[in-house]
Design a protein around this motif. Structure first.
Motif, PDB file in Angstrom:
ATOM      1  N   ALA A   1       3.576   8.361  -7.438  1.00 53.89           N
ATOM      2  CA  ALA A   1       3.743   7.368  -8.418  1.00 53.89           C
ATOM      3  C   ALA A   1       2.589   7.218  -9.160  1.00 53.89           C
ATOM      4  CB  ALA A   1       4.386   6.291  -7.880  1.00 53.89           C
TER       5      ALA A   1
ATOM      6  N   THR B   1       2.037   7.570 -13.088  1.00 57.31           N
ATOM      7  CA  THR B   1       2.604   6.479 -13.714  1.00 57.31           C
ATOM      8  C   THR B   1       2.059   4.970 -13.744  1.00 57.31           C
ATOM      9  OG1 THR B   1       4.765   7.464 -13.187  1.00 57.31           O
ATOM     10  CG2 THR B   1       4.986   5.393 -13.736  1.00 57.31           C
ATOM     11  N   ILE B   2       1.292   4.906 -12.443  1.00 57.31           N
ATOM     12  CA  ILE B   2       0.651   3.664 -12.453  1.00 57.31           C
ATOM     13  C   ILE B   2      -0.453   3.738 -13.119  1.00 57.31           C
ATOM     14  CG2 ILE B   2      -0.750   2.336 -10.579  1.00 57.31           C
ATOM     15  CD1 ILE B   2       0.878   3.689  -8.379  1.00 57.31           C
TER      16      ILE B   2
ATOM     17  N   ASP C   1       0.841   2.528 -16.856  1.00 57.39           N
ATOM     18  CA  ASP C   1       1.452   1.275 -16.855  1.00 57.39           C
ATOM     19  C   ASP C   1       0.158   0.259 -16.815  1.00 57.39           C
ATOM     20  OD1 ASP C   1       3.640  -0.187 -17.014  1.00 57.39           O
ATOM     21  OD2 ASP C   1       3.198  -1.063 -14.726  1.00 57.39           O
TER      22      ASP C   1
ATOM     23  N   GLY D   1      10.241   7.398  -4.003  1.00 54.17           N
ATOM     24  CA  GLY D   1       9.127   7.065  -5.029  1.00 54.17           C
ATOM     25  C   GLY D   1       9.547   7.838  -6.294  1.00 54.17           C
TER      26      GLY D   1
ATOM     27  N   THR E   1      10.152   5.432  -9.460  1.00 54.52           N
ATOM     28  CA  THR E   1       9.256   5.695 -10.666  1.00 54.52           C
ATOM     29  C   THR E   1       9.829   6.224 -11.835  1.00 54.52           C
ATOM     30  OG1 THR E   1       7.338   6.083  -8.900  1.00 54.52           O
ATOM     31  CG2 THR E   1       7.159   6.768 -11.272  1.00 54.52           C
ATOM     32  N   SER E   2      10.815   6.908 -11.859  1.00 52.25           N
ATOM     33  CA  SER E   2      11.426   7.559 -12.815  1.00 52.25           C
ATOM     34  C   SER E   2      12.561   6.398 -13.398  1.00 52.25           C
ATOM     35  CB  SER E   2      12.359   8.794 -12.584  1.00 52.25           C
ATOM     36  OG  SER E   2      11.551   9.869 -12.264  1.00 52.25           O
TER      37      SER E   2
ATOM     38  N   SER F   1      10.617   1.165 -11.372  1.00 53.53           N
ATOM     39  CA  SER F   1       9.380   1.178 -11.654  1.00 53.53           C
ATOM     40  C   SER F   1       8.537   1.417 -10.275  1.00 53.53           C
ATOM     41  CB  SER F   1       9.268  -0.533 -12.051  1.00 53.53           C
ATOM     42  OG  SER F   1       7.785  -0.948 -11.941  1.00 53.53           O
ATOM     43  N   TRP F   2       7.356   1.753 -10.496  1.00 59.41           N
ATOM     44  CA  TRP F   2       6.392   2.072  -9.351  1.00 59.41           C
ATOM     45  C   TRP F   2       6.232   0.890  -8.487  1.00 59.41           C
ATOM     46  CZ3 TRP F   2       2.346  -0.957  -8.940  1.00 59.41           C
ATOM     47  CH2 TRP F   2       1.736  -1.546  -9.878  1.00 59.41           C
TER      48      TRP F   2
ATOM     49  N   ALA G   1       7.938   0.780  -5.200  1.00 60.64           N
ATOM     50  CA  ALA G   1       7.446   1.421  -3.902  1.00 60.64           C
ATOM     51  C   ALA G   1       6.766   0.432  -3.015  1.00 60.64           C
ATOM     52  CB  ALA G   1       6.303   2.446  -4.675  1.00 60.64           C
TER      53      ALA G   1
ATOM     54  N   PRO H   1       8.485  12.980 -11.596  1.00 62.19           N
ATOM     55  CA  PRO H   1       8.562  12.284 -10.651  1.00 62.19           C
ATOM     56  C   PRO H   1       9.745  12.622  -9.798  1.00 62.19           C
ATOM     57  CG  PRO H   1       7.596  11.025 -12.187  1.00 62.19           C
ATOM     58  CD  PRO H   1       7.925  12.075 -12.864  1.00 62.19           C
TER      59      PRO H   1
END
Length: 501
Positions: free
Chosen positions: A12, A15-16, A19, A134, A138-139, A142-143, A146, A277
């Motif tokens: 992730a 993506t983090i 975001d 994960g 993530t996809s 949301s991350w 996790a 991801p």
């Protein structure tokens, strides 16, 4: 829960970064902050478990980890997320040391073999599920999930620990080794800090040299302090036991060449094969499924083969797997051939998961189970830290050299600001889009191919180096570990694991 969370984050991270609108270098501390506090806290946590009670410390660690996970999931800035991850690492260190001490104290003989086989299988489940959970979270969600997934899990585990785990402690542990805890903890902190920042600051930078020098000085102080303690945090005489020393070499080699791939393989799958991801999580099954399947196999093999044979065989498989994957990366092969190397690495790691801990902890009496689990866990995580930093430097250096070779004959190469070091760091992070922005379509396609070839070349060097590490660890293990002392136990045989005879 600890391994699951680590694996989820590996998938992730990009993506983090997007975001939270943070530079990727800042978001790398999502991993590094956790690594630092986890590695520093493992040994003191084991000693605390011996002193204050293993069940009590297990519950404290679970509570700390669960609350920190909530903070991670709610963080609105990279700064807050990194601090929450640091606190999560503290909770992880406390609960892991206490959990291994509970296992080491509760089980004997063949029951201990089975217990650590199951423990290794649980790690395999976490490694298997982590990338998938994960990637899907993530996809499609949301991350943040996790981290939030740990909250109900932690609450259930707290209830189970309160109801089913018996309290145990070392009644001879009258006082705490404060001087040993401080010198070891801060010494390891300085070394890990230096390793993490060396790639960006430079290995010969004054700051890096000062961190390594401070860590070395504190470790020297630690050894001096431990020699003067009546009940030291680490019994240094243990290292005169060849089998114990060999098990330490096996644990370090396993962590630095196999477990570290949990973080690096998703990076390769996304950069080399352009997987998303969710697809990356599924592609990681080639590595993760053997981790789930082979710990029980290793427990059965332990009834027929010595610990030396199993440790050496596992490390040998990891070395071969890294070598196969390196050859495939060098040849720019597609995913299926590369997955063969991942499968072999995972198979070797599955055999090593429970066996490394079993052999190492068997050299120490059950009364000092907290110290044993602290040594075991510290070696594992320090190996991951050193492998992560050292192999990362090899990856960046290899990518930088290959980029220079590929562009040497090109004319009118565009400037990328800070030069090849910046390009290499962005390649390693998977941040190719920023390098390609502003280029015309023809140049973009040309440099996209150069960047991918550079990354694959650097990653092949990383895998070759990992093969050398696991191969060297296999030779050391075979040389040091005594086959007789680690001979297979029989159901009705003597409890030789406790005596070391």
């Amino acid at each position: 829960m600890i391994v699951l969370d680590s694996n989820i984050v590996a998938v992730a991270l990009p993506t983090i970064a997007r975001d939270l609108n943070a530079a990727f270098a800042s978001v790398e501390w999502v991993v590094s902050a956790y690594v630092l506090t986890f590695a520093v806290g493992l040994m003191p946590a084991g000693s605390l478990a011996d002193r204050f009670g293993r069940r009590r410390l297990l519950m404290v660690g679970l509570l700390f980890f669960t609350v920190a996970s909530l903070a991670c999931g709610l963080a609105q800035t990279a700064w807050l997320l990194n601090w929450a991850r640091a606190l999560q690492g503290v909770g992880a260190a406390i609960q892991l040391s206490a959990a291994l001490a509970v296992l080491g104290h509760e089980f004997r003989g063949m029951e201990r073999v089975r217990a650590f086989g199951i423990w290794g299988a649980v790690l395999g489940v976490a490694v298997t599920a982590g990338p998938i959970v994960g990637g899907l979270a993530t996809s499609y969600l949301s991350w943040r999930w996790a981290f939030l997934v740990n909250i109900p899990t932690g609450m259930v585990l707290l209830a189970i620990a309160a109801r089913d785990v018996d309290e145990s402690r070392d009644f001879d542990a009258i006082g705490l080794d404060i001087a040993g805890m401080a010198s070891f903890g801060f010494g390891l902190f300085c070394m890990v800090w230096g390793l993490i920042d060396a790639n960006s600051d430079g290995w010969l930078n004054d700051s890096t040299v000062a961190k390594f020098g401070g860590g070395l000085g504190l470790f020297c102080l630690f050894f001096f302090v431990e020699r003067r303690q009546s009940r030291p945090m680490i019994d240094l005489d243990l290292f005169s036991n060849r089998s114990f020393l060999g098990a330490c070499a096996a644990m370090f080699g396993y962590a630095a060449s196999a477990q570290v791939m949990v973080t690096y393989l998703p990076l390769y799958l996304q950069n080399a094969f352009h997987f998303g991801p969710a697809s990356t999580g599924l592609a990681m099954l080639a590595y993760a499924l053997p981790l789930l399947a082979f710990p029980p196999v290793g427990a059965k093999l332990a009834a027929r083969f010595s610990g030396r044979t199993l440790l050496t065989s596992g490390l040998g498989l990891v070395a071969v797997g890294n070598l196969v994957a390196a050859v495939m990366a060098s040849a720019h092969m597609s995913y299926p051939p590369f997955a063969l190397g991942m499968l072999l690495i995972g198979t070797g790691a599955g055999l090593l998961n429970g066996e490394t801990v079993k052999v190492l902890m068997s050299a120490i009496s059950p009364e000092r189970g907290g110290m044993a689990s602290g040594i075991s866990s510290s070696l594992r995580f320090v190996g991951i830290v050193i492998g992560f930093a050292g192999l990362g430097a090899i990856l960046a250096g290899g990518a930088r050299r290959r980029y220079g070779q590929l562009t040497e004959t090109l004319l009118d190469v565009p400037s990328f600001g800070s030069g090849e070091n910046l390009i290499a760091s962005r390649l390693v992070a998977g941040d190719v889009d920023s390098l390609l922005s502003g280029l015309d379509p023809a140049r973009r396609e040309q440099f996209s191919e150069i960047f991918q070839a550079s990354f694959e070349s650097g990653f092949a060097m990383l895998l070759f180096s990992a093969a050398l590490i696991s191969g060297a660890a296999a030779l050391l293990t075979y040389w040091l570990v005594c086959a007789r002392e680690t001979a297979p136990l029989q159901e009705s045989g003597p409890l030789s694991l406790e005596s070391g005879e």
